[in-house]
Design a protein around this motif. Structure first.
Motif, PDB file in Angstrom:
ATOM      1  N   GLN B 213      59.414 -33.601  67.207  1.00 23.18           N
ATOM      2  CA  GLN B 213      59.318 -33.056  65.865  1.00 23.18           C
ATOM      3  C   GLN B 213      59.077 -31.550  66.015  1.00 23.18           C
ATOM      4  OE1 GLN B 213      56.880 -34.125  61.736  1.00 23.18           O
ATOM      5  NE2 GLN B 213      55.980 -34.668  63.661  1.00 23.18           N
ATOM      6  N   ILE B 214      59.765 -30.758  65.225  1.00 20.60           N
ATOM      7  CA  ILE B 214      59.425 -29.338  65.115  1.00 20.60           C
ATOM      8  C   ILE B 214      58.596 -29.244  63.846  1.00 20.60           C
ATOM      9  CG2 ILE B 214      60.292 -26.982  64.912  1.00 20.60           C
ATOM     10  CD1 ILE B 214      62.715 -27.751  66.477  1.00 20.60           C
ATOM     11  N   VAL B 215      57.307 -29.003  64.009  1.00 19.02           N
ATOM     12  CA  VAL B 215      56.385 -29.350  62.926  1.00 19.02           C
ATOM     13  C   VAL B 215      55.317 -28.280  62.722  1.00 19.02           C
ATOM     14  CG1 VAL B 215      54.942 -30.698  64.527  1.00 19.02           C
ATOM     15  CG2 VAL B 215      54.896 -31.231  62.091  1.00 19.02           C
ATOM     16  N   LYS B 216      54.977 -28.083  61.444  1.00 15.99           N
ATOM     17  CA  LYS B 216      53.902 -27.159  61.105  1.00 15.99           C
ATOM     18  C   LYS B 216      52.552 -27.779  61.457  1.00 15.99           C
ATOM     19  CE  LYS B 216      55.290 -23.301  59.105  1.00 15.99           C
ATOM     20  NZ  LYS B 216      55.568 -23.090  57.683  1.00 15.99           N
ATOM     21  N   CYS B 217      51.682 -26.974  62.083  1.00 13.22           N
ATOM     22  CA  CYS B 217      50.322 -27.389  62.357  1.00 13.22           C
ATOM     23  C   CYS B 217      49.376 -26.334  61.799  1.00 13.22           C
ATOM     24  CB  CYS B 217      50.117 -27.557  63.855  1.00 13.22           C
ATOM     25  SG  CYS B 217      51.197 -28.822  64.567  1.00 13.22           S
ATOM     26  N   PHE B 218      48.107 -26.704  61.670  1.00 16.19           N
ATOM     27  CA  PHE B 218      47.171 -25.871  60.922  1.00 16.19           C
ATOM     28  C   PHE B 218      45.837 -25.804  61.643  1.00 16.19           C
ATOM     29  CE2 PHE B 218      50.160 -28.075  58.318  1.00 16.19           C
ATOM     30  CZ  PHE B 218      50.664 -27.102  57.483  1.00 16.19           C
ATOM     31  N   ARG B 219      45.256 -24.620  61.695  1.00 16.62           N
ATOM     32  CA  ARG B 219      43.974 -24.474  62.358  1.00 16.62           C
ATOM     33  C   ARG B 219      43.180 -23.419  61.609  1.00 16.62           C
ATOM     34  NH1 ARG B 219      44.951 -24.721  68.696  1.00 16.62           N
ATOM     35  NH2 ARG B 219      46.076 -26.583  68.038  1.00 16.62           N
ATOM     36  N   ASP B 220      42.017 -23.795  61.107  1.00 16.52           N
ATOM     37  CA  ASP B 220      41.188 -22.869  60.338  1.00 16.52           C
ATOM     38  C   ASP B 220      40.260 -22.124  61.294  1.00 16.52           C
ATOM     39  OD1 ASP B 220      39.812 -21.473  58.456  1.00 16.52           O
ATOM     40  OD2 ASP B 220      38.677 -23.178  57.693  1.00 16.52           O
ATOM     41  N   GLU B 221      40.816 -21.176  62.014  1.00 16.46           N
ATOM     42  CA  GLU B 221      40.032 -20.417  62.970  1.00 16.46           C
ATOM     43  C   GLU B 221      39.712 -19.050  62.398  1.00 16.46           C
ATOM     44  OE1 GLU B 221      41.356 -21.594  67.362  1.00 16.46           O
ATOM     45  OE2 GLU B 221      42.977 -20.839  66.111  1.00 16.46           O
ATOM     46  N   ASP B 222      38.699 -18.414  62.996  1.00 11.08           N
ATOM     47  CA  ASP B 222      38.494 -17.025  62.690  1.00 11.08           C
ATOM     48  C   ASP B 222      39.666 -16.301  63.314  1.00 11.08           C
ATOM     49  OD1 ASP B 222      36.102 -17.554  61.386  1.00 11.08           O
ATOM     50  OD2 ASP B 222      35.044 -17.628  63.301  1.00 11.08           O
ATOM     51  N   LEU B 223      40.422 -15.610  62.494  1.00 11.84           N
ATOM     52  CA  LEU B 223      41.723 -15.150  62.960  1.00 11.84           C
ATOM     53  C   LEU B 223      41.607 -13.951  63.887  1.00 11.84           C
ATOM     54  CD1 LEU B 223      43.333 -15.732  59.536  1.00 11.84           C
ATOM     55  CD2 LEU B 223      43.834 -17.007  61.611  1.00 11.84           C
ATOM     56  N   ARG B 224      42.446 -13.979  64.888  1.00 14.00           N
ATOM     57  CA  ARG B 224      42.587 -12.822  65.759  1.00 14.00           C
ATOM     58  C   ARG B 224      43.974 -12.252  65.508  1.00 14.00           C
ATOM     59  NH1 ARG B 224      40.817 -16.377  70.289  1.00 14.00           N
ATOM     60  NH2 ARG B 224      42.907 -16.164  71.148  1.00 14.00           N
ATOM     61  N   ALA B 225      44.174 -11.056  66.039  1.00 17.17           N
ATOM     62  CA  ALA B 225      45.503 -10.476  65.933  1.00 17.17           C
ATOM     63  C   ALA B 225      46.505 -11.506  66.448  1.00 17.17           C
ATOM     64  CB  ALA B 225      45.573  -9.204  66.764  1.00 17.17           C
ATOM     65  N   ASP B 226      47.584 -11.644  65.720  1.00 18.13           N
ATOM     66  CA  ASP B 226      48.685 -12.497  66.138  1.00 18.13           C
ATOM     67  C   ASP B 226      48.335 -13.977  66.236  1.00 18.13           C
ATOM     68  OD1 ASP B 226      51.303 -11.839  66.260  1.00 18.13           O
ATOM     69  OD2 ASP B 226      51.440 -12.148  68.414  1.00 18.13           O
ATOM     70  N   ARG B 227      47.317 -14.422  65.532  1.00 18.61           N
ATOM     71  CA  ARG B 227      47.080 -15.852  65.328  1.00 18.61           C
ATOM     72  C   ARG B 227      47.437 -16.142  63.883  1.00 18.61           C
ATOM     73  NH1 ARG B 227      43.123 -19.105  68.185  1.00 18.61           N
ATOM     74  NH2 ARG B 227      43.666 -18.773  70.357  1.00 18.61           N
ATOM     75  N   GLN B 228      48.051 -17.261  63.642  1.00 20.69           N
ATOM     76  CA  GLN B 228      48.414 -17.640  62.289  1.00 20.69           C
ATOM     77  C   GLN B 228      47.699 -18.941  61.930  1.00 20.69           C
ATOM     78  OE1 GLN B 228      50.791 -16.248  59.948  1.00 20.69           O
ATOM     79  NE2 GLN B 228      50.535 -14.415  61.189  1.00 20.69           N
ATOM     80  N   PRO B 229      47.182 -19.053  60.698  1.00 20.19           N
ATOM     81  CA  PRO B 229      46.527 -20.317  60.311  1.00 20.19           C
ATOM     82  C   PRO B 229      47.519 -21.480  60.277  1.00 20.19           C
ATOM     83  CG  PRO B 229      46.680 -18.810  58.435  1.00 20.19           C
ATOM     84  CD  PRO B 229      47.098 -18.031  59.652  1.00 20.19           C
ATOM     85  N   GLU B 230      48.777 -21.200  60.001  1.00 21.76           N
ATOM     86  CA  GLU B 230      49.792 -22.252  60.131  1.00 21.76           C
ATOM     87  C   GLU B 230      50.808 -21.792  61.169  1.00 21.76           C
ATOM     88  OE1 GLU B 230      52.715 -22.679  56.820  1.00 21.76           O
ATOM     89  OE2 GLU B 230      51.342 -21.474  55.671  1.00 21.76           O
ATOM     90  N   PHE B 231      51.155 -22.700  62.057  1.00 22.18           N
ATOM     91  CA  PHE B 231      52.056 -22.350  63.146  1.00 22.18           C
ATOM     92  C   PHE B 231      52.950 -23.555  63.417  1.00 22.18           C
ATOM     93  CE2 PHE B 231      49.642 -24.864  66.218  1.00 22.18           C
ATOM     94  CZ  PHE B 231      48.404 -24.927  65.595  1.00 22.18           C
ATOM     95  N   THR B 232      53.980 -23.338  64.210  1.00 16.38           N
ATOM     96  CA  THR B 232      54.980 -24.389  64.394  1.00 16.38           C
ATOM     97  C   THR B 232      55.016 -24.837  65.843  1.00 16.38           C
ATOM     98  OG1 THR B 232      56.274 -23.438  62.598  1.00 16.38           O
ATOM     99  CG2 THR B 232      57.388 -24.998  64.025  1.00 16.38           C
TER     100      THR B 232
END
Lengths: 582, 582
Positions: B213-232
């Protein structure tokens, strides 16, 4: 390496080969000095043969194997003495020289067979076992195949697959959004998309020209049977197109799918206006696998029923009829059952009148004490009754009676076997009304959504008679199922502003919710339009099932619960505190 | 119909054809009696020619066209007098006979060019204009192409694409979940998946054999440069496989992608143990485009530095060195800069020692008042220094100094131009530790996740020395970037229970969170394993960019905001009341 082949692969040409297989024990037959085991995997079933004479030790192990044990076996492929022509591997069996039990299994709560003894709830709780059943796995294999074919077709037509975001902004218009609290922005929430509508329009503004995505969408509705809170859409948008460009392209896609998957050549899709669909089928998604179009005996221009002493027909606005082929053979009891059926609260009709033309051409009716033979002949002629047919008549307010007759028509179609599962009758329904008036709230709603373009030729009525304006919108309907819909969009910022105004948005509301789109339209938005097809629905239609749930790997039940993983569920105190929601 | 061709299509062979084009005005050149307009769409640019003599009226319109206006034109294809060899359509132009302005544009806030004058924030706010730029569009075209190739490769290997649910259950282990309140089940919440891990394992229990599956995933992290809350993620799982089966299959996929997309033949991927990666690169994702492997001058078995009067080296646990090719040419100033660089708090080293071997083979060192020429020769030999090379030495605790040296190595690689953008050096890092000990919480964490199988040969240490157990886990690393990782999973319910116990779960917690998976394991779970590759990261690696944001159509900023649509945002009072959260 666990296996050299899968369980659906070995043939006569493999005889003598030393091979290894792995899979599940589907069935064991213990015959004393020998045993046979059906080994199953996704690809098929291979018969394993154990024999006391050739290998006593292996036979002993075979006798310990339970249903759904996972095993690995090695052996030599041999020709079977009694062949099974129903399966690909039916001419061979494996003479087993080694068995490894990879995992045991307790007895499953229902049988892993096409006709399982498991009820709905149990199967959902143990969905991972339900998915082992051939019939469900084949549904998901079909889904896989359709997804690949759709992407390949669209990619071949220069569409780009672009992922749009899942964490977006809530727009209180329309259905309810699922929302997600933002821990990093306390008091603020994301929403999950009901569709990527605005993003795909922005992609057109970006010059992407042709976009598609097979994408999850979310709608927090009060659930009905066979509605899922998350569902999958084939979402598409194109620039520099008019309606016919869109219809032809997606008609082409469907023809391709049906040809590839089912070997069926779909006919060209007729275009039917919304007005005609309502007039002749009482339904904006008519099942056109069969006829029985409505004939108005009393309506706008017609009146073949009034002033004859039958007061019901005198006072109503509309009398609608359908011709039921072969219906003259219906007995009194059968007709009584139909009358009861239409009187149920789900239909809500007050009654049902019939006219029969028997095999000799004689006319009879349940109201022939009010109507002369000439009256009945005028009905016969309007309905084009053949010998042996029956006409069914219903009376009521325009629209309401159409809806009731639509239900009856579908019911008759089913009763007479005219809604054939293997037959597919596609069409486009076009020229929907742009707006529908909400009596309760005394305001207009967009029938599709606020971005739908009015028909060019109706633009001048937008101020004076907004209710009469038709939209440049279209639905794809197959066998009475709405597979998808779309429209040519508004690309002009002033027209878009006017639409928001008609829909009762204040300037501020429009700006707060859709300001980014209206802004985008200031920078050279091309004419564009698109469509979204329900992928779950399409799979179930092509798979020949009524239930979309059978085509979703892990569906939710009618309360929006996943009973297998037991979700939704309470959060921990820490989680709520993190979100400042405790 | 708006156009007969797109703007990248016309060639000399079309000369004399009457055609229609549509697109955006990229540039206008007004030359008095004539004008040229570059018309742009996704496919290219076509020059439109206007001439006072042939058509005064059209020239007048051309003079009104602004940047980014959307127009439709008709005309005849003609050969250009001055050709442009840089674009496909450079040999022709269109002699325009009709212009329709489809939409106007106000002046964009930045130029729509590869080297735009727009800053990051402005481009994100007007992402729909940013996406018009060639460079961003090409990134997303690459993403589209990769997605299709990956699906086609995996489908060809019998993988089935299965959609797993987005509304699932929260598992407080690991990173933070995004959560969704359930209106129909007040007090209960869904969570968005951090990965479909448990579902893909259930699919293996279901006998699906190969899933992707090419699928969206989600992580509620304290964001750093070039981190996305939703990623594939490219998420995959296979049954009846061991590690090598998985590695070979996905190595094959990467080779295919690089060949198809970049025309590059990737070499076979070496396997490097986690222990070796840490020992020779100080890093579990080494950039192997260049050498400079670590050489221990003082460590487990070595000591070429102690008891010579240089107290720093006497007291430390480890002295690590790298050989910098050509580094003897470094000036004092350049070396001072390196010393400052390693002393920055981000690196935190206390100092840096060098040894140079000049072009004549003479050795010199910053510590040669402590070390004899023979001592230096022993270092030279350990480092295999060539004439003109420099060795760099750092001292500290084992592990800590490796990490610091890893940073220095990468820095030197960059300084010396050894990390070439067009070069790709892939490898597998294998045999990760199963657990890592959390000193603060005094407990073990799973280094990957709780479903990772220990190495078979380490199983007997699981009770006695859990910290020494390696996992049957692997990471795919290319150019120092972790493209993905995976493992062979536990498929045995008792081992899985033991793992939960090691990780400090009570029976109740394990059951509440993962009961469905542990239950599933009772019904014949096959051996299985898989991998998940970061799709955003893979696109940016293959696209030659450091930033994944350039490969996401609508990314979020470092605070998790979409500044274009202004999300997240407050909900209405009605929405909160519906959710019983007001």
């Amino acid at each position: 390496m666990y296996r050299t082949h899968n369980c659906g692969e070995l043939r006569l040409s493999n005889i003598g080969n030393q091979v290894a297989l792995a899979g599940w024990v589907a069935k064991t037959r213990l015959l004393g000095s020998m045993a046979f085991v059906d080994l199953r995997d996704r690809y098929g079933i291979t018969q394993l043969a154990f024999n006391e004479e050739t290998n006593k030790e292996m036979l002993d192990i075979a006798e310990t194997l339970g249903r759904e044990f996972v095993i690995q076996v090695e052996g030599v492929v041999a020709e079977r003495s009694s062949k099974n022509p129903n399966i690909g591997t039916g001419e061979i069996e494996l003479i087993v020289s080694k068995v490894v039990i990879l995992n045991e299994s307790i007895t499953p709560p229902f049988t892993i067979e096409t006709d399982t003894d498991g009820g709905d709830d149990l199967r959902m709780q143990y969905r991972y076992l339900d998915l082992r059943r051939d019939v469900i796995r084949k549904n998901l294999e079909l889904r896989h195949k359709l997804a690949q074919l759709i992407r390949s077709y669209l990619s071949g037509k220069d569409f780009l697959e672009v992922e749009t975001p899942v964490l977006i902004k809530s727009t209180p218009e329309g259905a309810r959004d699922f929302v997600v609290p933002s821990r990093l922005n306390p008091g603020s929430w994301y929403a999950l998309p009901q569709s990527p509508q605005t993003f795909k329009q922005l992609l057109m503004v970006s010059g992407f020209d042709r976009y598609f995505q097979i994408v999850k969408c979310f709608r927090d509705e009060d659930l009905r049977a066979d509605r899922q809170p998350e569902f999958t859409q084939i979402d598409c948008e194109m620039s520099f197109v008019d309606k016919e460009d869109v219809l032809n392209l997606f008609e082409g896609m469907m023809k391709n799918l049906f040809k590839d998957v089912k070997g069926i050549d779909l006919p060209d899709f007729p275009r039917m206006t919304y007005a005609d669909a309502m007039k002749y089928y009482g339904n904006d998604k008519p099942d056109t696998r069969f006829g029985m179009e409505f004939v108005a005996l009393k309506g706008e221009d017609e009146d073949l029923v009034s002033s004859k002493g039958f007061s019901v027909f005198d006072t109503v606005e509309s009398v609608i009829s359908i011709a039921v082929p072969g219906g003259a053979a219906y007995t009194r009891k059968q007709i009584d059952a139909l009358v009861d059926w239409v009187k149920r609260p789900q239909i809500g009709a007050t009654g049902l009148i019939w006219i029969k033309k028997d095999e000799q051409g004689n006319l009879k009716s349940s109201v022939d004490k009010f109507y002369s033979i000439d009256d009945l002949k005028s009905w016969e002629s309007a309905l084009s009754l053949e010998n042996g047919d029956m006409g069914l008549l219903m009376a009521g307010a325009y629209g309401k009676v159409h809806k009731q007759m639509s239900e009856l028509r579908l019911h008759m179609g089913s009763e007479l076997g005219l809604r054939k599962p293997g037959e597919f009758s596609p069409l486009w329904v076009v020229d929907f009304p742009l707006l529908e008036f909400d009596e309760e709230q005394n305001r207009y709603h967009a029938m599709h959504h606020p971005f739908t373009s009015p028909l060019k030729e109706h633009l001048d009525k937008l101020h004076s008679h907004p209710g009469e304006v038709n939209a440049n919108a279209y639905d794809m309907v197959i066998n009475g199922v709405e597979i998808g819909g779309g429209s040519i969009r508004i690309h002009d910022q002033e027209l878009q502003a006017k639409m928001f105004e008609l829909l009762g948005f204040t300037d501020e509301e429009a700006k707060a919710q859709f300001g980014f789109l209206m802004n985008a339209f200031k920078y050279g938005a091309p004419p564009h339009g698109g469509i979204a097809l329900g992928f779950d629905r399409l799979c179930s239609l092509m798979g020949g099932s009524e239930s979309i749930r059978d085509f979703i790997a892990f569906p939710k039940n009618n309360s929006g619960r996943d009973v297998m993983i037991d979700a939704p569920a309470p959060l921990t105190k820490e989680q709520l505190e993190d979100l400042e929601l405790s």
